[in-house]
Scaffold this motif. Structure first.
Motif, PDB file in Angstrom:
ATOM      1  N   GLU A   1      34.085  41.162  45.775  1.00  0.00           N
ATOM      2  CA  GLU A   1      34.801  42.172  46.567  1.00  0.00           C
ATOM      3  C   GLU A   1      35.219  43.356  45.705  1.00  0.00           C
ATOM      4  OE1 GLU A   1      37.990  39.934  48.322  1.00  0.00           O
ATOM      5  OE2 GLU A   1      36.686  39.137  49.915  1.00  0.00           O
ATOM      6  N   ILE A   2      35.698  43.092  44.497  1.00  0.00           N
ATOM      7  CA  ILE A   2      36.098  44.181  43.597  1.00  0.00           C
ATOM      8  C   ILE A   2      34.873  45.029  43.239  1.00  0.00           C
ATOM      9  CG2 ILE A   2      37.010  44.761  41.313  1.00  0.00           C
ATOM     10  CD1 ILE A   2      38.726  42.182  41.543  1.00  0.00           C
ATOM     11  N   LYS A   3      33.770  44.363  42.931  1.00  0.00           N
ATOM     12  CA  LYS A   3      32.538  45.091  42.585  1.00  0.00           C
ATOM     13  C   LYS A   3      32.100  45.998  43.743  1.00  0.00           C
ATOM     14  CE  LYS A   3      28.120  44.483  40.404  1.00  0.00           C
ATOM     15  NZ  LYS A   3      27.921  43.983  39.076  1.00  0.00           N
ATOM     16  N   GLU A   4      32.186  45.493  44.966  1.00  0.00           N
ATOM     17  CA  GLU A   4      31.807  46.285  46.138  1.00  0.00           C
ATOM     18  C   GLU A   4      32.761  47.460  46.345  1.00  0.00           C
ATOM     19  OE1 GLU A   4      28.925  45.986  47.940  1.00  0.00           O
ATOM     20  OE2 GLU A   4      28.488  44.593  46.303  1.00  0.00           O
TER      21      GLU A   4
ATOM     22  N   GLU B   1      30.287  49.697  34.933  1.00  0.00           N
ATOM     23  CA  GLU B   1      29.688  48.925  33.835  1.00  0.00           C
ATOM     24  C   GLU B   1      30.668  47.974  33.156  1.00  0.00           C
ATOM     25  OE1 GLU B   1      26.437  48.991  33.369  1.00  0.00           O
ATOM     26  OE2 GLU B   1      26.403  50.434  35.028  1.00  0.00           O
ATOM     27  N   MET B   2      31.935  48.145  33.410  1.00  0.00           N
ATOM     28  CA  MET B   2      32.941  47.328  32.736  1.00  0.00           C
ATOM     29  C   MET B   2      32.970  45.912  33.313  1.00  0.00           C
ATOM     30  SD  MET B   2      35.776  50.355  32.731  1.00  0.00           S
ATOM     31  CE  MET B   2      37.171  49.440  32.178  1.00  0.00           C
ATOM     32  N   PRO B   3      33.114  44.901  32.461  1.00  0.00           N
ATOM     33  CA  PRO B   3      33.224  43.526  32.965  1.00  0.00           C
ATOM     34  C   PRO B   3      34.417  43.373  33.907  1.00  0.00           C
ATOM     35  CG  PRO B   3      32.898  43.526  30.589  1.00  0.00           C
ATOM     36  CD  PRO B   3      33.157  44.951  30.999  1.00  0.00           C
ATOM     37  N   LEU B   4      34.242  42.548  34.932  1.00  0.00           N
ATOM     38  CA  LEU B   4      35.311  42.233  35.884  1.00  0.00           C
ATOM     39  C   LEU B   4      35.940  40.906  35.487  1.00  0.00           C
ATOM     40  CD1 LEU B   4      33.441  42.967  39.248  1.00  0.00           C
ATOM     41  CD2 LEU B   4      35.031  44.459  38.049  1.00  0.00           C
TER      42      LEU B   4
ATOM     43  N   ILE C   1      37.832  46.660  30.230  1.00  0.00           N
ATOM     44  CA  ILE C   1      37.459  45.710  31.278  1.00  0.00           C
ATOM     45  C   ILE C   1      38.248  46.038  32.540  1.00  0.00           C
ATOM     46  CG2 ILE C   1      36.813  43.795  29.747  1.00  0.00           C
ATOM     47  CD1 ILE C   1      39.600  42.634  30.093  1.00  0.00           C
ATOM     48  N   ASN C   2      37.740  45.621  33.695  1.00  0.00           N
ATOM     49  CA  ASN C   2      38.457  45.749  34.956  1.00  0.00           C
ATOM     50  C   ASN C   2      39.209  44.436  35.185  1.00  0.00           C
ATOM     51  OD1 ASN C   2      37.449  48.340  35.770  1.00  0.00           O
ATOM     52  ND2 ASN C   2      35.515  47.351  36.276  1.00  0.00           N
TER      53      ASN C   2
END
Length: 131
Positions: free
Chosen positions: A74-77, A91-94, A54-55
């Motif tokens: 923001e992390i996803k971007e 693909e890892m869950p945040l 996971i992130n």
């Protein structure tokens, strides 16, 4: 007396080390390290612990105005910009782990450490559990 910014920074670094140790020693992720130690790219993307499925972003203290949805977005971007398209980080869950401040004279309880994540990522984790 340290400045407020220094105190908050130390709280954050201490929480990162604490959860790194928890993932390593209690949860069996023996290669988990802080991104400050292991990967500048992950650190710059807002991912605080690496070598996990996971992130993870760590928050510590009061965090006035904490907006988990905004932080997760923001992390996803940042991941989109900083990592190659096929990198597993996409693909890892945040997850945000918030180690809340408890204040003097009060014992920490189970609800002083909370996890924030999107429902879509929550479903990803549930799908990995065998019943």
């Amino acid at each position: 007396m340290p400045k407020k910014g220094t105190t908050n920074r130390n709280k954050g670094h201490n929480a990162e080390r604490l959860y790194g140790k928890v993932f390593k020693e209690d949860l069996g992720f023996s290669h988990c390290v802080t991104s400050r130690y292991g990967s500048r790219m992950h650190d710059d993307a807002g991912i605080d612990l690496i070598n996990l499925p996971i992130n993870v972003q760590i928050k510590a203290g009061k965090q006035r105005g904490l907006n988990p949805s905004k932080i997760l977005h923001e992390i996803k971007e940042r991941i989109k910009v900083m990592f190659p398209p096929k990198a597993p980080e996409h693909e890892m869950p945040l997850v945000i782990i918030h180690r809340k401040e408890v204040g003097r004279g009060r014992k920490r309880n189970d609800f002083d450490d909370v996890v924030h994540m999107s429902f879509e990522d929550f479903k990803k984790l549930l799908n990995k559990i065998e019943w």
